[in-house]
Design a protein around this motif. Structure first.
Motif, PDB file in Angstrom:
ATOM      1  N   ASP A 183       0.824  -1.201   0.000  1.00 31.11           N
ATOM      2  CA  ASP A 183       0.000   0.000   0.000  1.00 31.11           C
ATOM      3  C   ASP A 183       0.865   1.260   0.000  1.00 31.11           C
ATOM      4  OD1 ASP A 183      -1.523   2.239   1.762  1.00 31.11           O
ATOM      5  OD2 ASP A 183      -2.980   1.019   0.668  1.00 31.11           O
ATOM      6  N   ARG A 184       0.673   2.123  -1.014  1.00 31.48           N
ATOM      7  CA  ARG A 184       1.504   3.312  -1.150  1.00 31.48           C
ATOM      8  C   ARG A 184       1.363   4.247   0.045  1.00 31.48           C
ATOM      9  NH1 ARG A 184       1.224   7.916  -5.970  1.00 31.48           N
ATOM     10  NH2 ARG A 184       3.077   9.086  -5.275  1.00 31.48           N
ATOM     11  N   GLY A 185       0.135   4.443   0.509  1.00 32.25           N
ATOM     12  CA  GLY A 185      -0.081   5.321   1.649  1.00 32.25           C
ATOM     13  C   GLY A 185       0.625   4.829   2.894  1.00 32.25           C
ATOM     14  N   LYS A 186       0.575   3.523   3.134  1.00 29.27           N
ATOM     15  CA  LYS A 186       1.261   2.957   4.295  1.00 29.27           C
ATOM     16  C   LYS A 186       2.766   3.130   4.183  1.00 29.27           C
ATOM     17  CE  LYS A 186      -2.212  -0.513   5.560  1.00 29.27           C
ATOM     18  NZ  LYS A 186      -2.511  -1.958   5.704  1.00 29.27           N
ATOM     19  N   ARG A 187       3.279   3.007   2.947  1.00 30.09           N
ATOM     20  CA  ARG A 187       4.715   3.213   2.748  1.00 30.09           C
ATOM     21  C   ARG A 187       5.102   4.644   3.110  1.00 30.09           C
ATOM     22  NH1 ARG A 187       3.817   0.393  -2.245  1.00 30.09           N
ATOM     23  NH2 ARG A 187       4.130   2.301  -3.467  1.00 30.09           N
ATOM     24  N   GLY A 188       4.315   5.604   2.648  1.00 26.82           N
ATOM     25  CA  GLY A 188       4.626   7.010   2.911  1.00 26.82           C
ATOM     26  C   GLY A 188       4.565   7.355   4.385  1.00 26.82           C
ATOM     27  N   VAL A 189       3.526   6.873   5.065  1.00 29.46           N
ATOM     28  CA  VAL A 189       3.389   7.150   6.500  1.00 29.46           C
ATOM     29  C   VAL A 189       4.514   6.475   7.274  1.00 29.46           C
ATOM     30  CG1 VAL A 189       1.941   6.800   8.536  1.00 29.46           C
ATOM     31  CG2 VAL A 189       0.893   7.491   6.372  1.00 29.46           C
ATOM     32  N   THR A 190       4.841   5.235   6.903  1.00 34.26           N
ATOM     33  CA  THR A 190       5.926   4.512   7.580  1.00 34.26           C
ATOM     34  C   THR A 190       7.247   5.238   7.413  1.00 34.26           C
ATOM     35  OG1 THR A 190       4.800   2.385   7.265  1.00 34.26           O
ATOM     36  CG2 THR A 190       7.172   2.315   7.703  1.00 34.26           C
ATOM     37  N   TYR A 191       7.494   5.762   6.202  1.00 34.55           N
ATOM     38  CA  TYR A 191       8.726   6.510   5.937  1.00 34.55           C
ATOM     39  C   TYR A 191       8.803   7.734   6.851  1.00 34.55           C
ATOM     40  CZ  TYR A 191      12.447   8.757   3.192  1.00 34.55           C
ATOM     41  OH  TYR A 191      13.628   9.332   2.788  1.00 34.55           O
ATOM     42  N   LEU A 192       7.706   8.479   6.941  1.00 35.64           N
ATOM     43  CA  LEU A 192       7.716   9.690   7.763  1.00 35.64           C
ATOM     44  C   LEU A 192       7.795   9.353   9.251  1.00 35.64           C
ATOM     45  CD1 LEU A 192       5.448  11.995   5.705  1.00 35.64           C
ATOM     46  CD2 LEU A 192       7.518  12.747   6.878  1.00 35.64           C
ATOM     47  N   GLU A 193       7.186   8.270   9.663  1.00 31.26           N
ATOM     48  CA  GLU A 193       7.318   7.847  11.060  1.00 31.26           C
ATOM     49  C   GLU A 193       8.762   7.490  11.387  1.00 31.26           C
ATOM     50  OE1 GLU A 193       2.818   6.029  11.841  1.00 31.26           O
ATOM     51  OE2 GLU A 193       4.482   4.697  11.320  1.00 31.26           O
ATOM     52  N   LEU A 194       9.433   6.842  10.443  1.00 28.99           N
ATOM     53  CA  LEU A 194      10.851   6.528  10.628  1.00 28.99           C
ATOM     54  C   LEU A 194      11.667   7.809  10.715  1.00 28.99           C
ATOM     55  CD1 LEU A 194      13.222   4.525  10.706  1.00 28.99           C
ATOM     56  CD2 LEU A 194      13.178   4.504   8.193  1.00 28.99           C
ATOM     57  N   LEU A 195      11.393   8.774   9.850  1.00 30.99           N
ATOM     58  CA  LEU A 195      12.097  10.049   9.857  1.00 30.99           C
ATOM     59  C   LEU A 195      11.877  10.788  11.173  1.00 30.99           C
ATOM     60  CD1 LEU A 195      13.781  12.164   8.358  1.00 30.99           C
ATOM     61  CD2 LEU A 195      11.669  13.016   7.318  1.00 30.99           C
ATOM     62  N   LEU A 196      10.643  10.787  11.645  1.00 34.84           N
ATOM     63  CA  LEU A 196      10.335  11.438  12.917  1.00 34.84           C
ATOM     64  C   LEU A 196      11.054  10.743  14.077  1.00 34.84           C
ATOM     65  CD1 LEU A 196       6.523  11.956  12.295  1.00 34.84           C
ATOM     66  CD2 LEU A 196       8.177  13.798  12.671  1.00 34.84           C
ATOM     67  N   ARG A 197      11.060   9.431  14.056  1.00 36.85           N
ATOM     68  CA  ARG A 197      11.723   8.673  15.122  1.00 36.85           C
ATOM     69  C   ARG A 197      13.222   8.939  15.129  1.00 36.85           C
ATOM     70  NH1 ARG A 197       9.298   4.403  14.175  1.00 36.85           N
ATOM     71  NH2 ARG A 197      10.760   3.163  12.953  1.00 36.85           N
ATOM     72  N   GLN A 198      13.818   9.000  13.949  1.00 36.84           N
ATOM     73  CA  GLN A 198      15.256   9.255  13.854  1.00 36.84           C
ATOM     74  C   GLN A 198      15.619  10.647  14.389  1.00 36.84           C
ATOM     75  OE1 GLN A 198      16.424   5.977  13.247  1.00 36.84           O
ATOM     76  NE2 GLN A 198      17.931   6.926  11.920  1.00 36.84           N
ATOM     77  N   ASN A 199      14.656  11.561  14.346  1.00 35.96           N
ATOM     78  CA  ASN A 199      14.912  12.942  14.784  1.00 35.96           C
ATOM     79  C   ASN A 199      14.238  13.284  16.106  1.00 35.96           C
ATOM     80  OD1 ASN A 199      16.356  14.585  12.430  1.00 35.96           O
ATOM     81  ND2 ASN A 199      14.982  13.099  11.485  1.00 35.96           N
ATOM     82  N   TYR A 252      10.150  21.131  11.292  1.00 30.88           N
ATOM     83  CA  TYR A 252       9.633  20.044  10.459  1.00 30.88           C
ATOM     84  C   TYR A 252      10.057  20.228   9.006  1.00 30.88           C
ATOM     85  CZ  TYR A 252       6.603  17.846  13.966  1.00 30.88           C
ATOM     86  OH  TYR A 252       6.120  17.150  15.050  1.00 30.88           O
ATOM     87  N   TYR A 253      10.021  21.455   8.529  1.00 27.33           N
ATOM     88  CA  TYR A 253      10.387  21.721   7.130  1.00 27.33           C
ATOM     89  C   TYR A 253      11.848  21.330   6.862  1.00 27.33           C
ATOM     90  CZ  TYR A 253      11.542  24.264   2.884  1.00 27.33           C
ATOM     91  OH  TYR A 253      11.998  24.593   1.624  1.00 27.33           O
ATOM     92  N   HIS A 308      11.102  13.095  17.182  1.00 28.67           N
ATOM     93  CA  HIS A 308       9.831  13.806  17.128  1.00 28.67           C
ATOM     94  C   HIS A 308       8.688  12.794  17.244  1.00 28.67           C
ATOM     95  CE1 HIS A 308      11.431  17.761  16.172  1.00 28.67           C
ATOM     96  NE2 HIS A 308      12.207  17.233  15.244  1.00 28.67           N
ATOM     97  N   PRO A 309       7.497  13.229  17.651  1.00 29.92           N
ATOM     98  CA  PRO A 309       6.378  12.302  17.831  1.00 29.92           C
ATOM     99  C   PRO A 309       5.991  11.611  16.521  1.00 29.92           C
ATOM    100  CG  PRO A 309       5.909  14.433  18.847  1.00 29.92           C
ATOM    101  CD  PRO A 309       7.144  14.612  18.029  1.00 29.92           C
ATOM    102  N   GLU A 310       5.987  10.275  16.527  1.00 30.78           N
ATOM    103  CA  GLU A 310       5.627   9.527  15.323  1.00 30.78           C
ATOM    104  C   GLU A 310       4.163   9.697  14.963  1.00 30.78           C
ATOM    105  OE1 GLU A 310       6.986   5.423  15.333  1.00 30.78           O
ATOM    106  OE2 GLU A 310       8.495   5.951  16.826  1.00 30.78           O
ATOM    107  N   THR A 311       3.366  10.129  15.923  1.00 28.99           N
ATOM    108  CA  THR A 311       1.928  10.287  15.685  1.00 28.99           C
ATOM    109  C   THR A 311       1.622  11.332  14.616  1.00 28.99           C
ATOM    110  OG1 THR A 311       1.877  11.833  17.559  1.00 28.99           O
ATOM    111  CG2 THR A 311       1.266   9.539  18.005  1.00 28.99           C
ATOM    112  N   GLU A 312       2.599  12.192  14.305  1.00 32.51           N
ATOM    113  CA  GLU A 312       2.397  13.214  13.278  1.00 32.51           C
ATOM    114  C   GLU A 312       2.668  12.677  11.870  1.00 32.51           C
ATOM    115  OE1 GLU A 312       1.181  16.322  13.725  1.00 32.51           O
ATOM    116  OE2 GLU A 312       0.850  15.615  15.774  1.00 32.51           O
ATOM    117  N   GLY A 313       3.087  11.417  11.765  1.00 33.75           N
ATOM    118  CA  GLY A 313       3.473  10.867  10.471  1.00 33.75           C
ATOM    119  C   GLY A 313       2.377  10.946   9.418  1.00 33.75           C
TER     120      GLY A 313
END
Length: 279
Positions: free
Chosen positions: A208-224, A265-266, A226-231
């Motif tokens: 699922d493309r949407g799940k891929r995008g959200v997972t990517y942003l959650e990973l990015l947030l976790r690495q930095n 975030y930007y 930041h709250p993953e809930t904003e993914g």
């Protein structure tokens, strides 16, 4: 189309660049940029050029001046990319100034690296070790390094969002997350896994493309940190944002999160923005 084109800054690197010929494949190519100030080539390297370089090495005589060769190399690189001449490119130079060029094109999903003499020798050693491994008697088990340990959690999570067979995307995202050095190193390691390991890791990829995008942003947030809930929210904002004018995306973040947090975030998302849209 070539598999890989090497662009040689012969004013900045010794004649050891010739050792690339020990590792190149049948669809690789070498372009040497030179002036009267370029390093001389010793007899042994000349012999190697004659034996292995026929049809693989192209020479470009450059005009001289302050950084003149560098500018001409970068110009020719851009022309090669426009003509889609290769799957990937490597600038062979010790000049860190080329890192800006590498980062510029990687952010546009063009696979480029910069290598020095040590990296060239490392590739030669890797190839020699691989040749030796082939000659090991079949009674001696050869275990691929990747089979001994599991991938780090970060890599496994990233491979949920990036197809392991999409080398340009994999390279670009790794560099965006880890920087040029570590990202390129992880890319080469994953690229060189045997087929069984790659097949196992390819099973992580989310359909699922949407799940891929959200997972990517959650990973990015976790690495930095930041709250993953904003993914999910940030993914929607990226996908609804313009492709090129990222200043509008910046404004939308400020509108939602305020000036300080929106700017944080930007800056975090900006190097990943185009990759997220393509995931």
């Amino acid at each position: 189309m070539y598999d890989k084109i090497y662009l040689i800054d012969s004013e900045n690197i010794s004649d050891e660049w010739v050792d690339i010929l020990d590792t190149t494949g049948p669809k690789d190519h070498i372009t040497v940029f030179y002036t009267d100030k370029s390093s001389h080539i010793n007899c042994g390297q000349v012999c190697k050029l004659m034996e292995k370089g026929a049809g693989k090495v192209h020479w470009i005589k450059c005009l001289e001046g302050n950084n003149a060769l560098d500018f001409q190399l970068v110009t020719e690189l851009g022309a090669m990319i426009e003509r889609n001449e290769a799957e990937e490119y490597a600038i062979i130079s010790k000049d860190n100034g080329f890192n800006v060029v590498v980062n510029y094109w990687n952010s546009r999903n063009i696979h480029i690296t910069r290598m020095n003499v040590k990296a060239i020798k490392d590739e030669c050693v890797t190839k020699d070790e691989a040749d030796i491994a082939v000659k090991v008697p079949q009674t001696t088990p050869v275990v691929h390094p990747a089979a001994k340990t599991e991938e780090p959690a970060f890599i496994r999570e990233l491979l949920k969002t990036v197809d392991i067979s999409d080398h340009s995307m994999l390279y670009g995202t790794l560099v965006a997350f880890e920087g040029q050095g570590n990202g390129a190193e992880d890319y080469r390691r994953i690229r060189d896994y045997d087929k069984d390991v790659q097949a196992r890791l390819s099973g992580l990829y989310l359909k699922d493309r949407g799940k891929r995008g959200v997972t990517y942003l959650e990973l990015l947030l976790r690495q930095n940190q930041h709250p993953e809930t904003e993914g999910a929210q940030l993914y929607d904002m990226v996908m609804n944002g313009p492709k090129k004018k990222k200043d509008k995306f910046h404004k939308s973040l400020i509108t939602r999160y305020g000036k300080d947090e929106g700017t944080v975030y930007y800056r975090m998302i900006k190097p990943h923005y185009n990759f997220i849209k393509m995931i």
